[in-house]
Design a protein around this motif. Sequence first.
Motif, PDB file in Angstrom:
ATOM      1  N   GLN A 134       0.831  -1.211   0.000  1.00 48.24           N
ATOM      2  CA  GLN A 134       0.000   0.000   0.000  1.00 48.24           C
ATOM      3  C   GLN A 134       0.865   1.261   0.000  1.00 48.24           C
ATOM      4  O   GLN A 134       0.641   2.192  -0.774  1.00 48.24           O
ATOM      5  CB  GLN A 134      -0.923   0.007   1.235  1.00 48.24           C
ATOM      6  N   ALA A 189       1.283   3.982  -3.138  1.00 47.82           N
ATOM      7  CA  ALA A 189       1.002   5.409  -2.959  1.00 47.82           C
ATOM      8  C   ALA A 189       2.187   6.257  -3.435  1.00 47.82           C
ATOM      9  O   ALA A 189       2.017   7.273  -4.117  1.00 47.82           O
ATOM     10  CB  ALA A 189       0.696   5.703  -1.486  1.00 47.82           C
ATOM     11  N   ALA A 217      -4.310  11.754   2.448  1.00 49.23           N
ATOM     12  CA  ALA A 217      -5.264  10.634   2.481  1.00 49.23           C
ATOM     13  C   ALA A 217      -6.354  10.798   1.428  1.00 49.23           C
ATOM     14  O   ALA A 217      -6.799   9.829   0.818  1.00 49.23           O
ATOM     15  CB  ALA A 217      -5.874  10.529   3.874  1.00 49.23           C
ATOM     16  N   GLU A 218      -6.756  12.033   1.221  1.00 51.47           N
ATOM     17  CA  GLU A 218      -7.860  12.307   0.298  1.00 51.47           C
ATOM     18  C   GLU A 218      -7.542  12.008  -1.156  1.00 51.47           C
ATOM     19  O   GLU A 218      -8.438  11.855  -1.975  1.00 51.47           O
ATOM     20  CB  GLU A 218      -8.183  13.803   0.334  1.00 51.47           C
ATOM     21  N   LEU A 261      -6.113   9.471  -2.436  1.00 50.32           N
ATOM     22  CA  LEU A 261      -5.935   8.068  -2.814  1.00 50.32           C
ATOM     23  C   LEU A 261      -7.185   7.236  -2.552  1.00 50.32           C
ATOM     24  O   LEU A 261      -7.922   7.481  -1.604  1.00 50.32           O
ATOM     25  CB  LEU A 261      -4.767   7.474  -2.011  1.00 50.32           C
ATOM     26  N   PRO A 262      -7.401   6.210  -3.378  1.00 50.90           N
ATOM     27  CA  PRO A 262      -8.480   5.262  -3.114  1.00 50.90           C
ATOM     28  C   PRO A 262      -7.953   4.121  -2.254  1.00 50.90           C
ATOM     29  O   PRO A 262      -6.761   4.073  -1.944  1.00 50.90           O
ATOM     30  CB  PRO A 262      -8.808   4.731  -4.516  1.00 50.90           C
ATOM     31  N   ASN A 263      -8.830   3.189  -1.885  1.00 49.79           N
ATOM     32  CA  ASN A 263      -8.356   1.943  -1.286  1.00 49.79           C
ATOM     33  C   ASN A 263      -7.816   1.061  -2.399  1.00 49.79           C
ATOM     34  O   ASN A 263      -8.419   0.961  -3.464  1.00 49.79           O
ATOM     35  CB  ASN A 263      -9.504   1.223  -0.582  1.00 49.79           C
ATOM     36  N   PHE A 264      -6.694   0.428  -2.147  1.00 45.33           N
ATOM     37  CA  PHE A 264      -6.127  -0.474  -3.138  1.00 45.33           C
ATOM     38  C   PHE A 264      -6.638  -1.884  -2.861  1.00 45.33           C
ATOM     39  O   PHE A 264      -6.757  -2.288  -1.702  1.00 45.33           O
ATOM     40  CB  PHE A 264      -4.596  -0.463  -3.065  1.00 45.33           C
ATOM     41  N   TYR A 314      -1.899   5.468   3.654  1.00 46.85           N
ATOM     42  CA  TYR A 314      -3.103   5.868   4.400  1.00 46.85           C
ATOM     43  C   TYR A 314      -4.178   4.787   4.538  1.00 46.85           C
ATOM     44  O   TYR A 314      -5.064   4.909   5.368  1.00 46.85           O
ATOM     45  CB  TYR A 314      -3.766   7.120   3.783  1.00 46.85           C
ATOM     46  N   GLN A 315      -4.132   3.747   3.701  1.00 43.81           N
ATOM     47  CA  GLN A 315      -5.258   2.804   3.678  1.00 43.81           C
ATOM     48  C   GLN A 315      -5.541   2.231   5.067  1.00 43.81           C
ATOM     49  O   GLN A 315      -6.675   2.221   5.527  1.00 43.81           O
ATOM     50  CB  GLN A 315      -4.951   1.679   2.695  1.00 43.81           C
TER      51      GLN A 315
END
Lengths: 789, 182
Positions: free
Chosen positions: A679, A683, A715-716, A718-721, B138-139
Amino acid sequence: MTTTTERAFGASVARKEDARFITGQGRFTDNLTQPGMVHMAVVRSPLAHARIKGIDTSAATEMPGVVGVFTGQEMADAGFGGIPCAWVVPDSDTVTPPHPPIAIDTVRYVGDAVAMVVADTDANARDAAYAVDVDYDVLPVVVDVRKAMDPDAPQLHEEAPNNQCFHWVVDGGDVEAAFASADVVVKETITNQRLIPNAMEARVALARWDDAMGELTLWVTSQNPHIVRFLLSLDTPVPEHKIRVIAPDVGGGFGSKLAHYPEDTMVIFASQQVGRPVKWAETRSENYLATTHGRDHIAEVEMAATKEGKILGLRAKTWASMGAYLSTASTGIATILHGLILSGSYDIGAIHEDVYGTFTNTTPTDAYRGAGRPEAIFMVERMVDLVARELDMDPVEVRRRNLIEPFDDGHEVATGLVYDSGNYVGALDKALDMFGYEDARKAQAKAREEGRLVGIGVVTYTEICGLGPSEVAGAVGFGGGLWDSAIVRFHPTGKVTLLVGVSPHGQGEETTFAQIISDQLGVSVEDVDVVYGDTAKTPMGWGTYGSRTTAVGSGAIMGAVSQIKDKGVKIAAHMLEAAEEDIEFSDGVFSVKGSRADGKTIQDIALAANTAWDLPEGVDPGLEASSFFNPGNFVYPFGTHIAQMEVDPETGEIDFQRYVAVDDCGPVINPMIVEGQVQGGVAQGAAQALWEGAVYDDDGNLVTGSMMSYAIPKAEFLPNFELGKTETPTNVNPLGVKGVGETGTIASTPTVYNAVMDALAPLGVQQVDMPLTPERVWTAIQEAQKGGQ
Amino acid sequence: MNVSMTVNNTSYERDVEPRTLLVDFLRDDLGLTGTNIGCDTSQCGACTVHIDGAAVKSCTVLAAQADGASITTIEGLSINGELHPMQRAFTEKHGLQCGFCTPGMIMTAVKLVESYPEPTEEQIRHGLEGNLCRCTGYQNIVQAVDEGARLTEAHSPFESTPAEHQITLREAERRAWERSRT
Ligand code: FES
Ligand code: FES
C-alpha cells in the motif's frame, strides 16, 4: 495472540514495535539528549554555483551562546577527508570528484555547506548561522541532466570534462539485427522526474567524542549503521573499532537515509573541537536541499516488435543526474540497478542501453524507493503499451505473447541476469480476474461512446532486489559486501534475543523476524526480542535497502536456527538418554520419536545449556549461534498491477478510481505487514505519476522547496487499493522469501501513467510529462483537439 | 517570560523565551518527546496535540499563547495504563510503519471521531487532510480511524468531550491568542 501451537509463519501478528510508537515513546534520534550537549547549525549556500571569496565568522562568534564557528578548511586541517562514494561502476570511466563535507573554495548547489556554528541551543545556533558572512563570486549554473553535456555548459568539476560522471553500457543480443527485422518500431522520450523522498522524520546526527578513550559514538538517522561506521573510518581520523554508530528508531528512509552524509562528520569534528556532545537536527526546509533526491532520469527509448506483437529488441540512450557530487550509492542506481533489469518480465532477445551520468548544480541524488528499477520498468512497460497501441492490440495480449513462461530454477535474460523463479502469467490472470478486466473494458467502451475519458492501465513487472551476492557486489564496483548476519541467543529462561546486521526502520522485522524464530524454534513471538541498529551490539551487516532485509537477513537467521537445533538435539539426547539419531524436534519440543510427552522443551534445553551442570561430552555451555549468509543470487519479485483512471476533459483533473495489485514475494511471513508495504509503495509510485516532482529554476533554486510546493499525497488523494498475491518461492534463501519493500513503487508509476494515457488515447495523446497535473493534462487535451480540427 | 499550563493533568510553570513554540516547549522544556516535528511550514501534522479539547498543530502556537491552557499530548492519551481505543485501533489495523507520523495521526483521529462518531471513509480521508504519512499510503490509517470510532463508542471511560465543551480549531486558536494578549 500467537502461541506455540499456532504457526506464526504466515499469520498477521500485530507488530511488537507498535507499543512504543502509539504511546509516544518512540526512540527517534532527535528525542535523545546527552549531558552537556550543544547544537550545530549549518550555514548553507544560497547560490547554486559560486566561488567562495571569503568567510567572515567574527560576528557569529560573538553571538549569544555560541561555542564555536568552523569552516571546511579547519575540518580538512584536522584530518577530516572528503565524503567517499561507495560505488564506482567498472568499465564506465567513472569520475569521483572530491566532496569536502564543507565546501572549501567552491559551492556547487543551493544547500552546499559553507560553515557550521555550534551553540548552547538550536535556536542560538541558527541565529548565529545567519550572522556568518560569506562573500561569493557567482558562477554560471546548469541544472538540466542533458544540457549538462552541451559543449558550452558551465563546468562543475575540473576532473569531469563535459560534466560527464560516467558512460555505462549494457548490451545483450544482436540489437541491430532485431531492429532491422522488426515490423514496427515505437519511440518515446521518457522522463522520470526528480523526486524528493520526504521521510517524515528529517535527518538528525548526534556525536559524542570521548577524548580520554579516543572513542566516538554517533547516533544517526541511518538505514545502515555498519556502513556508516565503515565509511567514517575512512573520512574521519577515528579508527573503526573506536566508532560506535547507533541508528535508534528511524522515521522512514526510502533510500534517503542510506547515504553517509557530510553532517555525520561535521558533528563528529565539532564534538572533538568543543569537547561536548553535538547534535544537529535538520529542518524540513534543509531536508529539501541537503538530503539526497531520487530519479532525474531521461531516456530516449525504442522498442522493436513483429506485427504479431512479439518484442524483438529494446534500445535506449539515457541521461541520469548525479547532482553536484556523488552520494554513497549514486552511480550504481542508474546503471547496475537499472540497466540490468530492462528485460522486465519478458523474453526480449536484444537489449542495448547507453547511460550517461552527469553532474548538475543540484542536490546530489541517491536511492529513492526502487532506485533505478522504477525508471527501467517504466521504460519497458510504457513501450509495451506503445507497441500495443501501434498494432491496435489489447495491451494485455501483447504482454501475454512476451511474458517469460513459468520457471522455478533460473531463467537467463539478454542483460545477463539469471532470474530466480517466476510465474508471471499466474499473477496476470489473478489480477485480471480480481479487476474484472473484460467487463471493465466493455464499460470503458460504453463510457467512451458517452464522451468520457476512462482509461485502464496494466503493468506486468519484475524487479531485482534482495541485494545480493557479495561476489556480484564486488564485480559491479560496490565498495562493500552484501551478505548479512544474525546471532540467536537463548537466555537461561528460554527467552531469546535475536541480533541482526540489517537495520529496519518501519518495515516491521522486529515482528516478522520474531515470527521466524517462533515458527522454527517453538518459542512464542512475545519471547523473542529483535535487536538491530547498533554497531556495538549487532554483528557486522550491510543494512536495510534494496528490499534485502528479509530476503538476506532471514538466510542468516535460518543458519543460526539450524545450529541451535543441532545443539539442542545433542543436549536432549543426553538428557533423555537416547541416541541423537532418535531425537526429533517439532513445535519447540525435542523428544524420542514417538514419545513426545516425555520430551524436553527448548526452554529446558536453554536452561541446561546455560547452567552447564551436565552437558554431553564435547558440547560447550550456552545456547547461542551466529551465522552469516551470502546469498547465491538476487531475488526477483513480480506481479501485475491494474488501475482505472478517469480524466475530466474540461479541467484535466484525474479521478483515481480503482487499483488492483497482485504481487508475488514468495511465501508471506506476515500478510498484514506485506500488504502495508505494498500500500505504501503504491502510494509513492502513484504520486510520481500524478503529483510529485522537484523543480529547479535556471539559477538552480529549488522552486519546490517545502511541503507547501511539493505535493506529497494526502489521504484524500488516494483510493483503497485491492490487493492479492501469488506465492512462488525462490531457491535463493532457505525460506524461499523475496523482498516486497519496493514492488509497489516500481509497478504503480507506469500502471497509473498507462491508465491515464489510455484514457487520453481517443484524442491521440500518447505522452504527457509526469507529474500529470491537471494543467499539463488539460493542455495536452487542448493541443490534441486543435491538432484534430 | 513565564508560562503555566496543564499538560496531561500535571501543571507546569516555566520561564521561556517569548519565541518558543509550543512543540519545542513540550519536547525540550517538559521532555515530552512523543510529539514529533516533521516540518517547518505547518503542513505535516506530526506535532498535533489537544489544546482545550481541540486538535491543534503545536508548531503553529507559541508556548505563550497556550498559557493557562489544558493540553493533552500522546503521552497523556492512555488512562491508568490502559490504551485509548484509537491507540489500540492503530496497532490492530497496522496503521503505522515507521511510527513517526503516528502520535499526530492518533491525536487528530481522536478528535475526528468526536465530530463524526460513525465516520464515512470520505469523512476520515478528509479529516486527515492536515496529517501526512509517507509510509502507509493511508489505507490502514483510514481503517484504524474507522475501527477507533467503533471502539471509542463501545468504551465508556473515553467519552468524547461533551458537546457544549467542543470548540473548533479556529476557536481554540482564537482563545489562545486572546489569552496571550491579556
Ligand atoms: S511540525 Fe509539521 S505541522 Fe507541525
Ligand atoms: S508511519 Fe511512517 S510516516 Fe506514517
